[in-house]
Design an enzyme around this catalytic site. Structure first.
Site, PDB file in Angstrom:
ATOM      1  CG  ASP A  72      -6.260  -4.979  -3.552  1.00 53.67           C
ATOM      2  OD1 ASP A  72      -6.230  -3.738  -3.385  1.00 53.67           O
ATOM      3  OD2 ASP A  72      -6.776  -5.516  -4.540  1.00 53.67           O
ATOM      4  N   GLY A  73      -7.516  -3.907  -0.802  1.00 56.48           N
ATOM      5  CA  GLY A  73      -8.877  -3.697  -0.312  1.00 56.48           C
ATOM      6  C   GLY A  73      -9.004  -2.587   0.723  1.00 56.48           C
ATOM      7  CB  SER A 120       2.322  -1.842  -7.619  1.00 55.45           C
ATOM      8  OG  SER A 120       1.410  -0.941  -8.226  1.00 55.45           O
ATOM      9  CG  ASN A 130      -0.119   1.095  -6.257  1.00 56.53           C
ATOM     10  OD1 ASN A 130       0.344   0.283  -5.478  1.00 56.53           O
ATOM     11  ND2 ASN A 130      -1.293   0.883  -6.853  1.00 56.53           N
ATOM     12  NE  ARG A 186      -3.849   2.869  -6.042  1.00 54.70           N
ATOM     13  CZ  ARG A 186      -4.380   2.064  -5.139  1.00 54.70           C
ATOM     14  NH1 ARG A 186      -4.670   2.521  -3.941  1.00 54.70           N
ATOM     15  NH2 ARG A 186      -4.608   0.802  -5.425  1.00 54.70           N
ATOM     16  CB  SER A 198      -1.415  -6.494  -9.228  1.00 56.05           C
ATOM     17  OG  SER A 198      -2.813  -6.654  -9.328  1.00 56.05           O
TER      18      SER A 198
HETATM   19  C1  IPE Z   1      -1.660  -4.160  -5.846  1.00 62.26           C
HETATM   20  O1  IPE Z   1      -2.866  -3.566  -5.488  1.00 62.26           O
HETATM   21  C2  IPE Z   1      -0.528  -3.407  -5.276  1.00 62.26           C
HETATM   22  C3  IPE Z   1      -0.448  -3.332  -3.804  1.00 62.26           C
HETATM   23  C4  IPE Z   1      -1.210  -3.942  -2.950  1.00 62.26           C
HETATM   24  C5  IPE Z   1       0.608  -2.526  -3.328  1.00 62.26           C
HETATM   25  P1  IPE Z   1      -3.705  -2.680  -6.509  1.00 62.26           P
HETATM   26  O2  IPE Z   1      -4.999  -2.411  -5.859  1.00 62.26           O
HETATM   27  O3  IPE Z   1      -2.918  -1.500  -6.927  1.00 62.26           O
HETATM   28  O4  IPE Z   1      -3.863  -3.674  -7.755  1.00 62.26           O
HETATM   29  P2  IPE Z   1      -4.749  -3.554  -9.082  1.00 62.26           P
HETATM   30  O5  IPE Z   1      -4.287  -2.355  -9.806  1.00 62.26           O
HETATM   31  O6  IPE Z   1      -6.176  -3.441  -8.659  1.00 62.26           O
HETATM   32  O7  IPE Z   1      -4.498  -4.827  -9.809  1.00 62.26           O
HETATM   33  C1  IPE Z   2      -4.232  -1.663  -1.239  1.00 68.29           C
HETATM   34  O1  IPE Z   2      -5.542  -1.218  -1.114  1.00 68.29           O
HETATM   35  C2  IPE Z   2      -3.220  -0.617  -0.839  1.00 68.29           C
HETATM   36  C3  IPE Z   2      -2.381  -0.141  -1.946  1.00 68.29           C
HETATM   37  C4  IPE Z   2      -2.447  -0.526  -3.195  1.00 68.29           C
HETATM   38  C5  IPE Z   2      -1.366   0.838  -1.611  1.00 68.29           C
HETATM   39  P1  IPE Z   2      -6.233  -0.392  -2.280  1.00 68.29           P
HETATM   40  O2  IPE Z   2      -5.968   1.057  -2.064  1.00 68.29           O
HETATM   41  O3  IPE Z   2      -5.853  -0.915  -3.608  1.00 68.29           O
HETATM   42  O4  IPE Z   2      -7.762  -0.692  -1.981  1.00 68.29           O
HETATM   43  P2  IPE Z   2      -8.907  -0.951  -3.042  1.00 68.29           P
HETATM   44  O5  IPE Z   2      -8.451  -2.065  -3.956  1.00 68.29           O
HETATM   45  O6  IPE Z   2      -9.117   0.330  -3.791  1.00 68.29           O
HETATM   46  O7  IPE Z   2     -10.089  -1.323  -2.217  1.00 68.29           O
HETATM   47 MG    MG Z   3      -6.640  -2.342  -4.836  1.00 70.03          MG
END
Ligand code: IPE
Ligand code: IPE
Ligand code: MG
Length: 256
Positions: free
Chosen positions: A25-26, A70, A73, A76, A201
């Site tokens: 994440d991030g 996930s 996801n 998005r 998550s």
């Molecule tokens: C969790 O990350 C899923 C993956 C890393 C694939 P998210 O960034 O989607 O999680 P939430 O929605 O903030 O909990």
């Molecule tokens: C994790 O990073 C990648 C996926 C969930 C596919 P994020 O896209 O959730 O990054 P942040 O949480 O918005 O920084």
């Molecule tokens: Mg995230």
């Protein structure tokens, strides 16, 4: 082979975790901090996957499981979802040869029926081409959700063993376990989540029952061998008791 629950015995937490599961994440915040579009974070995240896979192989990890997409996801923006799908396709096309050379077995778990046919075919081919590798199993969780997993396992169990539908009270954990998406692996020893959030998550809900949890503020694109070693150091300092007392654990560890 189906693994029995790792909570039945006391594994040796002093060593390297046998199975590491990571919520990557991030990526978006990594990019935003650099005034770049979110997708740049996802692209950079692929480099971190490469580095982490290699670091795990080097340290003798047997199973590495990465949460890539996930079941939530899909919420998005459409262009981000389609970029993530394109990245997934690109990684499979480009990296499978290297995985073969490095002895990595690739598995993809999740509801792949939602993916376009070309991607499904690529997933199947990639799994087939690496099926005989034994150094490390790399599992990508794609369109995965822990609740989906428990539900699909329940449905699959009842399809295979319809007699259980009339004997609900007799169903045991070990009846369901073989149908879970990750039944080919032992339960994770160490869970890592990057990006600072402290939540699951909808990742591996069943399998994380007794996993050691580790959270780091580092964004996923900055993760690699150094961060992994920090997580391992924290893991080695833990005492895994699985409901027992500290004295019981000490006695078992001391036994020849
Ligand atoms: C969790 O990350 C899923 C993956 C890393 C694939 P998210 O960034 O989607 O999680 P939430 O929605 O903030 O909990
Ligand atoms: C994790 O990073 C990648 C996926 C969930 C596919 P994020 O896209 O959730 O990054 P942040 O949480 O918005 O920084
Ligand atoms: Mg995230």
């Amino acid at each position: 082979m189906t693994h029995t629950s790792s909570t039945d015995t006391i594994p040796d937490a002093a060593g390297t975790p046998q199975h590491v599961a990571i919520i990557m994440d991030g990526n978006g915040r990594w990019a935003a901090a650099r005034h770049m579009p979110r997708v740049a974070g996802h692209s950079k995240g692929v480099d971190a996957v490469r580095a982490t896979v290699q670091a795990c192989v080097d340290r003798g990890v047997e199973y590495l499981t990465l949460f890539a997409f996930s079941s939530e996801n899909w919420r998005r923006p459409a262009d981000e979802v389609s970029l993530l799908m394109r990245l997934f396709i690109m990684v499979l096309e480009r990296e499978v040869n290297q995985m073969r050379a490095n002895g990595i077995r690739l598995r993809v778990v999740g509801d792949v029926s939602a993916f376009e046919p070309a991607l499904r075919k690529l997933i199947e081919q990639s799994q087939d081409r690496t099926a005989n590798n034994h150094k490390m199993t790399l599992t990508i969780c794609a369109n995965y959700g822990g609740r989906w997993d428990v539900l699909q396992a329940t449905r699959a169990m009842l399809d295979a063993r319809p007699e259980l539908a009339c004997a609900g009270a007799a169903i045991s954990e070990s009846d369901l376990a073989p149908y879970l998406a990750m039944s080919f692996a032992p339960e994770p020893d160490l869970f890592i989540r990057t990006g600072g959030e402290q939540r699951i998550s909808n990742f591996l809900l069943w399998q994380l029952a007794y996993t050691e949890l580790y959270f780091t503020d580092a964004f996923w694109p900055d993760f690699g061998a150094v961060e992994l070693d920090r997580a391992f150091e924290s893991y080695r300092a833990r005492e895994r008791r699985f409901g027992r007392t500290s004295a019981q654990v000490a006695m078992q560890t001391a036994a020849p």
